[in-house]
Write a protein that holds these residues in place. Structure first.
Motif, PDB file in Angstrom:
ATOM      1  N   ALA A  54       0.333 -10.495  -4.892  1.00 36.12           N
ATOM      2  CA  ALA A  54      -0.239  -9.193  -4.516  1.00 36.12           C
ATOM      3  C   ALA A  54      -1.357  -8.803  -5.484  1.00 36.12           C
ATOM      4  O   ALA A  54      -2.439  -8.374  -5.065  1.00 36.12           O
ATOM      5  N   GLU A  87       6.527  -2.330   0.018  1.00 39.48           N
ATOM      6  CA  GLU A  87       5.247  -1.945   0.634  1.00 39.48           C
ATOM      7  C   GLU A  87       4.106  -2.528  -0.185  1.00 39.48           C
ATOM      8  O   GLU A  87       4.082  -2.404  -1.402  1.00 39.48           O
ATOM      9  N   ILE A  88       3.166  -3.153   0.503  1.00 44.57           N
ATOM     10  CA  ILE A  88       1.994  -3.741  -0.148  1.00 44.57           C
ATOM     11  C   ILE A  88       0.753  -3.168   0.532  1.00 44.57           C
ATOM     12  O   ILE A  88       0.586  -3.309   1.753  1.00 44.57           O
ATOM     13  N   ALA A  98      -3.987  -6.058  -4.355  1.00 43.34           N
ATOM     14  CA  ALA A  98      -3.126  -5.177  -3.566  1.00 43.34           C
ATOM     15  C   ALA A  98      -2.210  -4.371  -4.486  1.00 43.34           C
ATOM     16  O   ALA A  98      -1.915  -4.780  -5.610  1.00 43.34           O
ATOM     17  N   ARG A  99      -1.749  -3.230  -3.987  1.00 42.69           N
ATOM     18  CA  ARG A  99      -0.846  -2.366  -4.744  1.00 42.69           C
ATOM     19  C   ARG A  99       0.567  -2.513  -4.188  1.00 42.69           C
ATOM     20  O   ARG A  99       0.830  -2.260  -3.011  1.00 42.69           O
ATOM     21  N   LEU A 100       1.482  -2.933  -5.049  1.00 48.96           N
ATOM     22  CA  LEU A 100       2.872  -3.197  -4.658  1.00 48.96           C
ATOM     23  C   LEU A 100       3.737  -2.010  -5.068  1.00 48.96           C
ATOM     24  O   LEU A 100       3.635  -1.510  -6.187  1.00 48.96           O
ATOM     25  N   ARG A 136       4.805 -10.331  -6.571  1.00 50.22           N
ATOM     26  CA  ARG A 136       3.940  -9.427  -7.335  1.00 50.22           C
ATOM     27  C   ARG A 136       2.676 -10.142  -7.808  1.00 50.22           C
ATOM     28  O   ARG A 136       1.570  -9.586  -7.742  1.00 50.22           O
TER      29      ARG A 136
END
Length: 456
Positions: A423, A442-443, A428-430, A420
């Motif tokens: 990311a 999903e990232i 990025a959205r985890l 996390r």
């Protein structure tokens, strides 16, 4: 983000409410005005009708029916907005402005008083009439046309409808402007909240603050963020200090254990425990460094994520096959992101290692990378998945399920926490999409310009 549609809906609702409130108040005021005008006009017609009756009463007092007949015949020759009909005892018209007595109209009372008066519809128009039986059996009808009243009220209705439409437009315009101003101020705070949620705890609103409630709210939000940043920095400093201070003595003890003789098994166990503790501290330091860099673009360069994914997969694919897992790779070629190559490789390694560790022989492990905006990286397995209630805390530090301890699965609960942190470092959205079996991580990466789209 879906803020623009939300802002539009909220603005339209606020503008509609303000316009409706203005229109409702105006409608009530115009309704009251309409009733007052109607009452006054009807009173004016009753006054004229009462004056007609008084004049006829005076003539009747002088010469009875003969005077009434002559006066009605004279006024009928030049009719205006009045109705006059006088009948004889047999019901024949002696004089009048019309040739017959209106059908269905019944004489009420005697004399020349205004009450009771009746409103009747004759020949498509409204009339205010007084029907009386005079002494000797002579019916008399005296009336005033309400056409002027109706015409005045119709004109008033048209004017009120036009005014109501103008008020609606003006109210909607003023409401729209007010709503846009309010939502613009709220939008500043939402934009700040988005930046903070993305990891930029140092984000602040620029420009001078107004002296109203919104300015006070911005001041409170800034004070809250300052407090959070200070606490966060203090926590990071504490964890970094502990990790640094503990790693050094552990490494020294590890070196000294190599000189212990005669207790090889005990020394080996101690060395294993110390190496495990050192790995924990190393992971904590990695997480702290990644979290400290969240929201900052410095140090990120264009990286071919497709190549990184394939290289890490080649390292872990043999381990998955040795454990009896079914493996699959679907990676689009040439997917470029702004990132740190080593951190991205470490993130993928943690995800694949975590999946292999928890899966059993026969389970499936798949790595996917799909080109798009955003680019989607998925690690999919059909293992046991996350226990109920652990999904929200899966990426917190030291999170481990009780069943893993019972099964003797080694770990310290820091692998997904580092995933996390990395990311978020890359913007990025985890997420953990809902699946029927196993676990899917999903990232979603913001893509860098210049990437290809071929499938690999």
């Amino acid at each position: 983000m879906s803020e623009a549609p939300l802002r539009a809906r909220a603005t339209l609702r606020l503008a509609a409410v303000m316009a409706a409130a203005v229109a409702l108040l105006a409608l009530l005021a115009m309704g009251l005005q309409y009733r007052l005008v109607e009452t006054r006009l009807m009173q004016a017609q009753r006054t004229l009708l009462a004056a007609d009756l008084d004049g006829l009463a005076a003539l009747y007092d002088q010469r009875r029916i003969i005077a009434l007949r002559e006066a009605i015949a004279y006024r009928a020759a030049a009719p205006g907005g009045e109705m006059l009909v006088l009948l004889d005892r047999q019901g024949k018209v002696l004089a009048g402005t019309r040739a017959d007595w209106p059908e269905g109209l019944v004489a009420q009372g005697q004399g020349f008083t205004i009450d009771p008066a009746q409103e009747v519809a004759l020949d498509g128009a409204r009339w205010l009439v007084v029907a009386r039986d005079l002494p000797g059996g002579f019916p008399l009808l005296v009336g005033r046309s309400l056409a002027p009243v109706d015409a005045t009220l119709a004109a008033l209705q048209r004017g009120m409808l036009g005014l109501l439409a103008a008020l609606l437009l003006a109210g909607a315009g003023v409401g729209w402007l007010a709503a846009r101003w309010v939502m613009g101020r709220i939008g500043r705070l939402n934009a700040l909240a988005d930046r903070v949620a993305a990891g930029d705890l140092d984000a602040r609103l620029t420009g001078p603050r107004s002296g109203d409630e919104f300015g006070l709210l911005e001041t409170h939000v800034h004070a809250m963020l300052d407090r959070i940043s200070n606490l966060n920095r203090a926590t990071h400093r504490l964890s970094d200090t502990i990790a640094h201070e503990m790693r050094t003595p552990l490494n020294r003890m590890l070196q000294k254990l190599s000189r212990v003789e005669g207790q090889d098994d005990l020394a080996a166990d101690l060395r294993a425990e110390m190496r495990q503790a050192i790995r924990v501290f190393d992971s904590l330091l990695d997480i702290s460094r990644a979290e400290a860099d969240q929201g900052q673009g410095g140090g990120l360069v264009p990286v071919d994520l497709s190549t990184v994914a394939q290289e890490v997969w080649e390292l872990y694919e043999p381990l998955a096959e040795d454990k009896g897992l079914q493996v699959a790779l679907q990676v689009a070629a040439g997917v470029q992101v702004l990132g740190d190559r080593n951190l991205l490789a470490q993130m993928l390694a943690n995800l694949l290692d975590n999946a292999i560790k928890y899966c059993s022989p026969g389970d499936r492990l798949e790595l996917q990378l799909a080109a798009g905006d955003p680019a989607l990286l998925r690690v999919i397995d059909t293992g046991p998945g996350l226990p109920d209630g652990l999904k929200d805390a899966a990426f917190d530090r030291f999170t481990r399920a009780e069943r893993d301890r019972a099964r003797g699965i080694q770990g310290h609960g820091l692998g997904l926490a580092l995933v996390r942190a990395i990311a978020l470092r890359h913007g990025a959205r985890l997420s953990l999409p809902a699946v029927g079996q196993g676990l899917t991580v999903e990232i979603a990466f913001p893509r860098a310009p210049g990437e290809g789209g071929a499938a690999g």
